[in-house]
Design a protein around this motif. Structure first.
Motif, PDB file in Angstrom:
ATOM      1  N   ALA A  64     -12.447 -13.855  27.212  1.00 12.26           N
ATOM      2  CA  ALA A  64     -12.146 -12.413  27.182  1.00 12.26           C
ATOM      3  C   ALA A  64     -12.740 -11.658  28.379  1.00 12.26           C
ATOM      4  N   ILE A  65     -14.025 -11.883  28.649  1.00 18.50           N
ATOM      5  CA  ILE A  65     -14.670 -11.102  29.726  1.00 18.50           C
ATOM      6  C   ILE A  65     -14.097 -11.503  31.080  1.00 18.50           C
ATOM      7  N   ALA A  66     -14.060 -12.801  31.355  1.00 16.07           N
ATOM      8  CA  ALA A  66     -13.585 -13.269  32.662  1.00 16.07           C
ATOM      9  C   ALA A  66     -12.138 -12.833  32.914  1.00 16.07           C
ATOM     10  N   ILE A  67     -11.313 -12.905  31.890  1.00 15.06           N
ATOM     11  CA  ILE A  67      -9.888 -12.577  32.065  1.00 15.06           C
ATOM     12  C   ILE A  67      -9.707 -11.067  32.247  1.00 15.06           C
ATOM     13  N   ALA A  68     -10.464 -10.269  31.496  1.00 20.37           N
ATOM     14  CA  ALA A  68     -10.396  -8.808  31.694  1.00 20.37           C
ATOM     15  C   ALA A  68     -10.820  -8.465  33.123  1.00 20.37           C
ATOM     16  N   LEU A  69     -11.871  -9.136  33.616  1.00 20.13           N
ATOM     17  CA  LEU A  69     -12.337  -8.876  34.985  1.00 20.13           C
ATOM     18  C   LEU A  69     -11.296  -9.313  36.012  1.00 20.13           C
ATOM     19  N   ALA A  70     -10.697 -10.481  35.791  1.00 21.90           N
ATOM     20  CA  ALA A  70      -9.691 -10.981  36.732  1.00 21.90           C
ATOM     21  C   ALA A  70      -8.521 -10.003  36.829  1.00 21.90           C
ATOM     22  N   LYS A  71      -8.180  -9.424  35.697  1.00 20.57           N
ATOM     23  CA  LYS A  71      -7.061  -8.488  35.684  1.00 20.57           C
ATOM     24  C   LYS A  71      -7.407  -7.217  36.468  1.00 20.57           C
ATOM     25  N   GLU A  72      -8.649  -6.759  36.316  1.00 22.67           N
ATOM     26  CA  GLU A  72      -9.047  -5.498  36.941  1.00 22.67           C
ATOM     27  C   GLU A  72      -9.419  -5.637  38.412  1.00 22.67           C
ATOM     28  N   ILE A  73      -9.922  -6.810  38.807  1.00 22.66           N
ATOM     29  CA  ILE A  73     -10.377  -6.984  40.201  1.00 22.66           C
ATOM     30  C   ILE A  73      -9.630  -8.167  40.806  1.00 22.66           C
ATOM     31  N   PRO A  74      -8.417  -7.912  41.285  1.00 20.39           N
ATOM     32  CA  PRO A  74      -7.562  -9.017  41.722  1.00 20.39           C
ATOM     33  C   PRO A  74      -8.165  -9.852  42.851  1.00 20.39           C
ATOM     34  N   ASN A  75      -9.040  -9.290  43.685  1.00 18.09           N
ATOM     35  CA  ASN A  75      -9.541 -10.105  44.797  1.00 18.09           C
ATOM     36  C   ASN A  75     -10.892 -10.770  44.503  1.00 18.09           C
ATOM     37  N   ALA A  76     -11.398 -10.624  43.288  1.00 22.43           N
ATOM     38  CA  ALA A  76     -12.690 -11.250  42.958  1.00 22.43           C
ATOM     39  C   ALA A  76     -12.514 -12.758  42.800  1.00 22.43           C
ATOM     40  N   SER A  77     -13.554 -13.511  43.134  1.00 21.16           N
ATOM     41  CA  SER A  77     -13.516 -14.937  42.786  1.00 21.16           C
ATOM     42  C   SER A  77     -14.344 -15.109  41.510  1.00 21.16           C
ATOM     43  N   ILE A  78     -13.747 -15.720  40.520  1.00 14.69           N
ATOM     44  CA  ILE A  78     -14.380 -15.742  39.194  1.00 14.69           C
ATOM     45  C   ILE A  78     -14.516 -17.172  38.686  1.00 14.69           C
ATOM     46  N   THR A  79     -15.746 -17.515  38.280  1.00 19.83           N
ATOM     47  CA  THR A  79     -16.026 -18.790  37.628  1.00 19.83           C
ATOM     48  C   THR A  79     -16.453 -18.467  36.202  1.00 19.83           C
ATOM     49  N   ALA A  80     -15.966 -19.243  35.241  1.00 21.15           N
ATOM     50  CA  ALA A  80     -16.351 -18.996  33.845  1.00 21.15           C
ATOM     51  C   ALA A  80     -16.722 -20.326  33.214  1.00 21.15           C
ATOM     52  N   SER A  81     -17.864 -20.348  32.500  1.00 14.48           N
ATOM     53  CA  SER A  81     -18.336 -21.609  31.924  1.00 14.48           C
ATOM     54  C   SER A  81     -18.455 -21.515  30.416  1.00 14.48           C
ATOM     55  N   ASP A  82     -18.498 -22.684  29.792  1.00 11.70           N
ATOM     56  CA  ASP A  82     -18.846 -22.759  28.375  1.00 11.70           C
ATOM     57  C   ASP A  82     -19.371 -24.161  28.088  1.00 11.70           C
ATOM     58  N   ILE A  83     -20.214 -24.275  27.084  1.00 14.24           N
ATOM     59  CA  ILE A  83     -20.750 -25.586  26.693  1.00 14.24           C
ATOM     60  C   ILE A  83     -19.742 -26.336  25.826  1.00 14.24           C
ATOM     61  N   SER A  84     -18.743 -25.613  25.308  1.00 15.60           N
ATOM     62  CA  SER A  84     -17.782 -26.201  24.379  1.00 15.60           C
ATOM     63  C   SER A  84     -16.439 -26.439  25.074  1.00 15.60           C
TER      64      SER A  84
END
Ligand code: GLN
Length: 282
Positions: free
Chosen positions: A130-150
């Motif tokens: 949810a957070i990473a995708i909302a950010l990707a939508k709002e900041i098109p030129n950001a580079s985004i990495t998202a992690s999870d243990i699962s």
């Protein structure tokens, strides 16, 4: 059974409203959402067509949802969907259901990004994404990495990124920082588990959510301690760490930030007036 023997929409809602009163704070809304979902219609349809009698398969489906809701399963898991940042996220019991107050964390990142040309963002414990995708939508030129243990959670996050057309997020299977490349990020953001192991609120619908996404040691701060101390190695000088936390944890978290050498630890309150997000600058 003849269709005329079956209850109408109005009657189904009346009965379901009664049945859900003991398990839900929003029994009527839950009943409406589950019936609308069973009929593959919007809630507005239920209000406009109260005398309509749904067919037997639809009634059976609805009764099945009601039984599960009575057992405490959250509506979002029954619908398989939860809205966050006005986007529909697929959710399963492998991921925490996104909460409205977490939008505050997204807002804080967006505000900080206004000062950056091309933000490099890391989200830890992304769950449904949810957070990473909302950010990707709002900041098109950001580079985004998202992690999870699962890995099950990452499957959901990847699926959401695809459905919501935000495929440039890089997803990494990682126990906090263990598999994060030694990049330098401008921002590290997380809504980690922060509930105390013995917290009395861990009853009701929340017990159907993944405990690893909710609970973190005796004082709820185990994950936050690791993140605050280890993030320093991954943050650019002047970079920001932004964390969601429990409403009683603000003071301790500002202390942890200060003890780890972050400057300007600042806590923001949510719309209910509770301390909810603390940010620190390295
Ligand atoms: N805000 C959630 C709750 O109290 C907890 C989420 C979390 O631990 N990160 O229901």
């Amino acid at each position: 059974m003849k269709n005329s023997d079956l209850p109408s929409i109005a009657e189904l809602l009346r009965q379901a409203h009664q049945r859900l009163k003991t398990v839900s704070d929003s029994p009527l809304l839950d009943a409406q959402l589950l019936l609308a979902h069973s009929l593959q219609k919007e809630i507005s349809y239920l209000l406009a067509w109260q005398e309509v009698v749904p067919d037997l398969p639809q009634q059976t489906l609805f009764q099945g949802y009601l039984v599960q809701r009575e057992q405490g399963i959250p509506v979002a898991y029954l619908l398989g969907c939860k809205e966050f940042w006005s986007l529909p996220f697929a959710v399963t019991p492998d991921v925490l259901i996104p909460r409205p107050e977490t939008e505050l964390l997204v807002e804080q990142v967006l505000e900080y990004c206004q000062t950056l040309e091309q933000a490099r963002i890391l989200e830890l414990g992304t769950g449904s994404g949810a957070i990473a995708i909302a950010l990707a939508k709002e900041i098109p030129n950001a580079s985004i990495t998202a992690s999870d243990i699962s890995s099950a959670a990452l499957d959901i996050a990847r699926k959401n990124a695809q459905t919501l057309n935000q495929q440039r997020i890089e997803f990494v299977l990682s126990d906090w920082f263990t598999a994060i490349p030694l990049n330098t990020f401008d921002i590290i953001v997380s809504n980690p588990p922060y509930i105390e192991a013995a917290d009395e609120h861990l009853t009701g619908a929340i017990r159907h959510e993944p405990m690893t996404a909710l609970v973190s040691g005796a004082d709820g701060l185990d994950a936050i301690r690791v993140i605050i101390s280890e993030a320093k190695a991954y943050l650019q000088n002047g970079g920001a760490l932004m964390l969601e936390h429990g409403y009683k944890q603000g003071k301790q978290i500002r202390k942890l930030f200060a003890a780890s050498g972050y400057k300007q630890a600042r806590t923001i309150r949510d719309y209910a007036g509770n301390e909810r997000v603390t940010t620190g600058i390295l």
